[in-house]
Motif scaffolding. Structure first.
Motif, PDB file in Angstrom:
ATOM      1  N   ALA A 128       3.989   8.802  16.717  1.00 37.26           N
ATOM      2  CA  ALA A 128       4.391   7.408  16.800  1.00 37.26           C
ATOM      3  C   ALA A 128       3.929   6.818  18.126  1.00 37.26           C
ATOM      4  O   ALA A 128       3.397   5.718  18.174  1.00 37.26           O
ATOM      5  N   PHE A 136       0.804  -1.216   0.000  1.00 31.32           N
ATOM      6  CA  PHE A 136       0.000   0.000   0.000  1.00 31.32           C
ATOM      7  C   PHE A 136       0.839   1.269   0.000  1.00 31.32           C
ATOM      8  O   PHE A 136       2.031   1.255   0.280  1.00 31.32           O
ATOM      9  N   ARG A 146      -1.586  -3.171  16.461  1.00 27.24           N
ATOM     10  CA  ARG A 146      -1.627  -4.067  17.630  1.00 27.24           C
ATOM     11  C   ARG A 146      -0.836  -5.348  17.426  1.00 27.24           C
ATOM     12  O   ARG A 146      -0.778  -6.169  18.335  1.00 27.24           O
ATOM     13  N   PRO A 161      -9.455  -5.535  17.990  1.00 27.10           N
ATOM     14  CA  PRO A 161      -8.452  -4.929  18.882  1.00 27.10           C
ATOM     15  C   PRO A 161      -8.267  -3.438  18.635  1.00 27.10           C
ATOM     16  O   PRO A 161      -7.933  -2.699  19.551  1.00 27.10           O
ATOM     17  N   ASN A 162      -8.515  -3.005  17.409  1.00 27.03           N
ATOM     18  CA  ASN A 162      -8.295  -1.608  17.095  1.00 27.03           C
ATOM     19  C   ASN A 162      -9.518  -0.739  17.344  1.00 27.03           C
ATOM     20  O   ASN A 162      -9.467   0.466  17.152  1.00 27.03           O
ATOM     21  N   ARG A 178       5.570  -8.831   4.459  1.00 23.88           N
ATOM     22  CA  ARG A 178       4.285  -9.498   4.675  1.00 23.88           C
ATOM     23  C   ARG A 178       3.717  -9.992   3.345  1.00 23.88           C
ATOM     24  O   ARG A 178       3.192 -11.105   3.258  1.00 23.88           O
ATOM     25  N   LEU A 206      -9.019   1.494   6.978  1.00 29.81           N
ATOM     26  CA  LEU A 206      -7.556   1.516   7.017  1.00 29.81           C
ATOM     27  C   LEU A 206      -6.993   0.396   6.153  1.00 29.81           C
ATOM     28  O   LEU A 206      -7.610  -0.654   5.977  1.00 29.81           O
ATOM     29  N   ASP A 207      -5.802   0.662   5.646  1.00 37.09           N
ATOM     30  CA  ASP A 207      -5.211  -0.275   4.687  1.00 37.09           C
ATOM     31  C   ASP A 207      -4.936  -1.649   5.297  1.00 37.09           C
ATOM     32  O   ASP A 207      -4.955  -2.647   4.592  1.00 37.09           O
ATOM     33  N   TYR A 208      -4.663  -1.707   6.596  1.00 37.62           N
ATOM     34  CA  TYR A 208      -4.287  -3.017   7.116  1.00 37.62           C
ATOM     35  C   TYR A 208      -5.458  -3.988   7.107  1.00 37.62           C
ATOM     36  O   TYR A 208      -5.257  -5.202   7.091  1.00 37.62           O
ATOM     37  N   HIS A 213       4.876   1.009  15.324  1.00 32.60           N
ATOM     38  CA  HIS A 213       5.138   2.424  15.602  1.00 32.60           C
ATOM     39  C   HIS A 213       6.592   2.690  15.950  1.00 32.60           C
ATOM     40  O   HIS A 213       7.013   3.830  16.018  1.00 32.60           O
ATOM     41  N   SER A 232     -10.472   0.717  22.226  1.00 32.40           N
ATOM     42  CA  SER A 232     -10.320   1.820  23.171  1.00 32.40           C
ATOM     43  C   SER A 232     -11.612   2.618  23.293  1.00 32.40           C
ATOM     44  O   SER A 232     -12.024   2.966  24.395  1.00 32.40           O
ATOM     45  N   GLU A 261       0.283   5.818  18.368  1.00 30.19           N
ATOM     46  CA  GLU A 261      -0.180   4.590  17.762  1.00 30.19           C
ATOM     47  C   GLU A 261       0.248   3.370  18.564  1.00 30.19           C
ATOM     48  O   GLU A 261      -0.103   2.266  18.205  1.00 30.19           O
ATOM     49  N   ALA A 262       1.023   3.614  19.586  1.00 28.40           N
ATOM     50  CA  ALA A 262       1.496   2.496  20.376  1.00 28.40           C
ATOM     51  C   ALA A 262       0.344   1.953  21.180  1.00 28.40           C
ATOM     52  O   ALA A 262      -0.256   2.661  21.973  1.00 28.40           O
ATOM     53  N   PRO A 263      -0.035   0.706  20.951  1.00 25.29           N
ATOM     54  CA  PRO A 263      -1.162   0.171  21.675  1.00 25.29           C
ATOM     55  C   PRO A 263      -0.784  -0.332  23.057  1.00 25.29           C
ATOM     56  O   PRO A 263      -1.480  -0.083  24.024  1.00 25.29           O
ATOM     57  N   ARG A 264       0.328  -0.995  23.140  1.00 21.42           N
ATOM     58  CA  ARG A 264       0.703  -1.569  24.430  1.00 21.42           C
ATOM     59  C   ARG A 264       1.807  -0.753  25.062  1.00 21.42           C
ATOM     60  O   ARG A 264       2.644  -1.267  25.772  1.00 21.42           O
ATOM     61  N   ALA A 322      -0.795   3.344   7.651  1.00 22.82           N
ATOM     62  CA  ALA A 322      -2.121   2.737   7.757  1.00 22.82           C
ATOM     63  C   ALA A 322      -2.115   1.262   7.386  1.00 22.82           C
ATOM     64  O   ALA A 322      -3.073   0.560   7.633  1.00 22.82           O
ATOM     65  N   SER A 323      -1.014   0.797   6.801  1.00 19.94           N
ATOM     66  CA  SER A 323      -1.076  -0.552   6.242  1.00 19.94           C
ATOM     67  C   SER A 323      -0.618  -1.633   7.219  1.00 19.94           C
ATOM     68  O   SER A 323      -0.663  -2.803   6.888  1.00 19.94           O
ATOM     69  N   LEU A 324      -0.176  -1.231   8.409  1.00 18.06           N
ATOM     70  CA  LEU A 324       0.205  -2.239   9.399  1.00 18.06           C
ATOM     71  C   LEU A 324      -0.698  -2.105  10.622  1.00 18.06           C
ATOM     72  O   LEU A 324      -0.908  -1.010  11.134  1.00 18.06           O
ATOM     73  N   ASN A 325      -1.219  -3.232  11.061  1.00 20.69           N
ATOM     74  CA  ASN A 325      -2.057  -3.253  12.254  1.00 20.69           C
ATOM     75  C   ASN A 325      -1.214  -2.867  13.465  1.00 20.69           C
ATOM     76  O   ASN A 325      -0.257  -3.558  13.791  1.00 20.69           O
ATOM     77  N   ARG A 356      -9.037 -10.555  14.940  1.00 18.93           N
ATOM     78  CA  ARG A 356      -7.629 -10.226  15.128  1.00 18.93           C
ATOM     79  C   ARG A 356      -7.259  -8.820  14.660  1.00 18.93           C
ATOM     80  O   ARG A 356      -6.316  -8.229  15.167  1.00 18.93           O
ATOM     81  N   HIS A 357      -7.982  -8.307  13.683  1.00 15.76           N
ATOM     82  CA  HIS A 357      -7.575  -7.017  13.132  1.00 15.76           C
ATOM     83  C   HIS A 357      -8.561  -5.900  13.427  1.00 15.76           C
ATOM     84  O   HIS A 357      -8.152  -4.783  13.688  1.00 15.76           O
TER      85      HIS A 357
END
Lengths: 353, 289
Positions: free
Chosen positions: B6, A92, A102, B202-203, A161, B179-181, A147, B206, B9-12, A97-100, B198-199
């Motif tokens: 950055a 992409f 989480r 989780p997103n 990927r 989103l692209d993912y 990130h 929040s 976007e950090a989830p954990r 935006a192209s990587l999850n 899975r995708h």
């Protein structure tokens, strides 16, 4: 010649909106052989990205056929389609935006392997390390989250990927247009390098002609949901046989003041795909338009072997001395040189960038 | 600048807790919530007496009487004990109703967003219909069918929570789906169930998490109201709303019997609302500096 890897025939996608139908992609045909790169270029909104998604059936086409390795995927059922996805992957534009966010990088790259039931946990982990190495990242970075990486690195993770399931075809949807120029060079060279090593075919969507010139074997020019001209790279840049291609090439910034003004820039805006002009879609902005262009849709004619143009005057267009050199401005030429310069450092895995 | 995006976007990422604690109101709410949960969980061990132990000699003793820091109710039951068990019942009710309503609502919301073409209309119109019934009315109907009791209240509140959760889940799923993912996941060829689990989920968590916290406070309040109306916990069960209802009869002689449970309800709801607001601020990258 054996059957092409990707064959697209009369592909169309129309969206019903208030007041009519948007013809985002309106009858696109092309073929792409193994190990080949076909660049799809055009202005924003001409339907390039939609074509990319249609070719992977991420969007269902309104009409037309897509064959991957001879199999028509437009009629495949859910399970068969999912298995077919091993053959073709996508990269992409926006690496953010192209990587999850989480999933760790390792999880993201292993995801396709898990989905297709390839290997066990240990062999998948090994494969992830191998893929990271292939795109120039270090194996220990598998445990990191997206990130923690830069845009260029994230793009390489996206490439890893896509490579995980060993596809024969990768659709690159403007893979470098969101990156800095120096990073673009790395990613472009990585893609070329991978193509040479793995025999990949690319459908390379772009609007940057310098990148296209570096990457492509053949180029298709799109305008308002149609392909205007297809040719191998050399003859397209040296001898464009469609007025729109000429306008695109001349729109490359021209820093030499003596050369300025030699080619008229295109006037006006792209007409709405909601109501494309009758006849030739380009006639509203074409400097060579005549009465026939307003009424009759030009046929797609072969002006030279492998060089097709959808223009009534494809053969009659004047020669192109006005276009600078090979159709590249000095700025674009410098960028090409930069790509070439970067090349030797590419194969060594670097973790610095 | 790029460092903050950055980080956003950090989830954990570590530091969600740290950021929560930086805001004094949020830190207070968090600590108070944890204390409430601990008190409710440990009620049988913390309580000085059995919640049903009555001693009419102590009836309506005011707070501060010897051995009765919060006084006793009309039956002479220790208010400290009653509050601990009442808290336990109320929190349990709020938790199960929010959880049940949340799971069903989130699932429906995801389905509506994911299969937008076929399911969005039917599911969301059904949710709109459910939204048009006030929770109290649902509670009355359920109590009429199954008889009053805590489980009827839980069912009614779960039903009232479903449409709200579905809307939140659908909204954030629709945003995430662009989103692209998500497209990348589709291109990989995974099944829809895996993609959602899975995708997508989780997103979206929040937003759902924050709303759940806020909804928990509301559910406790509504549950107490239903119990106060006699549709929920029945005497002699200790439950904050039911205790307030019992105390209402003695408001002029022994106001503490009604006022203390009300303060309890107020404190729980306030704590969860503050916690929800603070979580929203802590999870929203745009509000950070």
């Amino acid at each position: 010649m054996s059957a092409p890897l990707l064959e697209v025939e009369g592909l169309a996608r129309h969206w019903a909106v208030k007041g009519g139908t948007v013809r985002a992609v309106d009858g696109v045909s092309f073929a792409l052989g193994r190990g080949e790169t076909l660049a799809l270029v055009g202005e924003s909104g001409c339907g390039k990205s939609t074509t990319a998604r249609l070719a992977l059936r991420l969007i269902e086409p309104t009409a037309g056929r897509v064959r991957i390795d001879g199999t028509d995927i437009t009629g495949l059922s859910g399970g068969a389609m999912r298995r077919m996805r091993r053959q073709a992957q996508i990269i992409f534009q926006d690496p953010y935006a192209s990587l999850n966010p989480r999933l760790t990088v390792g999880e993201a790259i292993a995801e396709p392997l898990i989905v297709h039931g390839i290997g066990d946990a240990a062999s998948r982990a090994a494969r992830v390390r191998e893929l990271l190495g292939l795109v120039g990242l270090a194996a220990w970075q598998a445990g990191r989250f997206p990130h923690e990486f830069s845009g260029g690195q994230r793009q390489r993770i996206g490439i890893a990927r896509a490579l995980a399931v060993q596809p024969a075809l990768i659709i690159c949807d403007e893979p470098v247009s969101a990156l800095d120029v120096s990073i673009q060079a790395q990613v472009v060279n990585l893609l070329k390098d991978l193509q040479a090593r793995l025999g990949l075919a690319y459908l390379f969507i772009a609007h940057d002609l310098a990148v296209v010139k570096h990457m492509a074997d053949r180029v298709a020019v799109m305008y308002l949901g149609r392909i205007m001209e297809v040719a191998d790279k050399r003859s397209l840049f040296a001898n464009p046989r469609h007025p729109y291609t000429r306008a695109l090439l001349s729109a490359i910034p021209q820093p030499d003041p003596r050369r300025r003004g030699m080619v008229k820039p295109l006037g006006g805006d792209v007409p709405s795909p909601l109501n494309p002009p009758p006849g030739c879609r380009f006639h509203t902005r074409c400097p060579h338009a005549e009465a026939i262009c307003r009424e009759v849709e030009p046929p797609d004619v072969e002006v030279a072997p492998g060089h097709r143009s959808a223009c009534h005057f494809a053969a009659a267009l004047p020669p192109v001395e006005a276009l600078a050199g090979e159709g590249l401005s000095p700025i674009a030429a410098r960028r090409l040189a930069l790509f070439a310069e970067r090349k030797p450092t590419q194969s060594a895995p670097s973790t610095l960038t | 600048m790029s460092a903050t995006t950055a980080e956003a976007e950090a989830p954990r990422r570590p530091g969600l807790l740290a950021r929560l604690l930086r805001d004094p109101a949020a830190a207070g709410a968090l600590i108070f919530t944890l204390l409430l949960l601990a008190a409710a969980a440990l009620a049988p061990w913390l309580a000085p007496t059995d919640p049903l132990d009555n001693n009419l000699a102590l009836s309506m003793q005011p707070p501060g009487s010897p051995g009765l820091p919060l006084g006793a109710d009309a039956q002479g039951r220790d208010m400290v004990t009653r509050m601990l068990f009442g808290l336990r019942a109320s929190l349990l009710m709020g938790f199960s109703a929010t959880l049940a309503g949340g799971v069903v609502g989130v699932l429906l919301g995801f389905l509506a967003a994911f299969y937008q073409r076929w399911l969005d209309g039917p599911i969301m119109r059904l949710m709109d219909m459910m939204l048009s019934f006030p929770a109290i009315l649902v509670g009355l109907a359920i109590a009429a069918i199954f008889g009053p009791g805590l489980s009827s209240v839980v069912l009614a509140l779960a039903i009232a929570t479903v449409p709200l959760m579905a809307r939140i889940a659908r909204g954030s799923a629709l945003v995430t789906m662009r989103l692209d993912y998500i497209e990348a996941a589709r291109a990989i060829g995974m099944t829809d169930a895996r993609l959602i689990w899975r995708h997508l989920a989780p997103n979206c968590l929040s937003a759902i998490f924050v709303f759940t916290t806020l909804r928990f406070g509301q559910v406790i309040l509504l549950g107490s109201a239903l119990s106060f109306l006699g549709l929920g916990a029945q005497p002699p069960t200790a439950e904050l709303g039911a205790m307030a209802s019992e105390g209402r009869n003695f408001l002029f002689f022994a106001p503490h019997i009604a006022v203390i449970p009300c303060i309890g309800i107020f404190a729980i709801v306030l704590a969860f609302n503050l916690l929800g607001d603070a979580l929203r601020d802590a999870l929203d990258p745009r509000l950070r500096f």
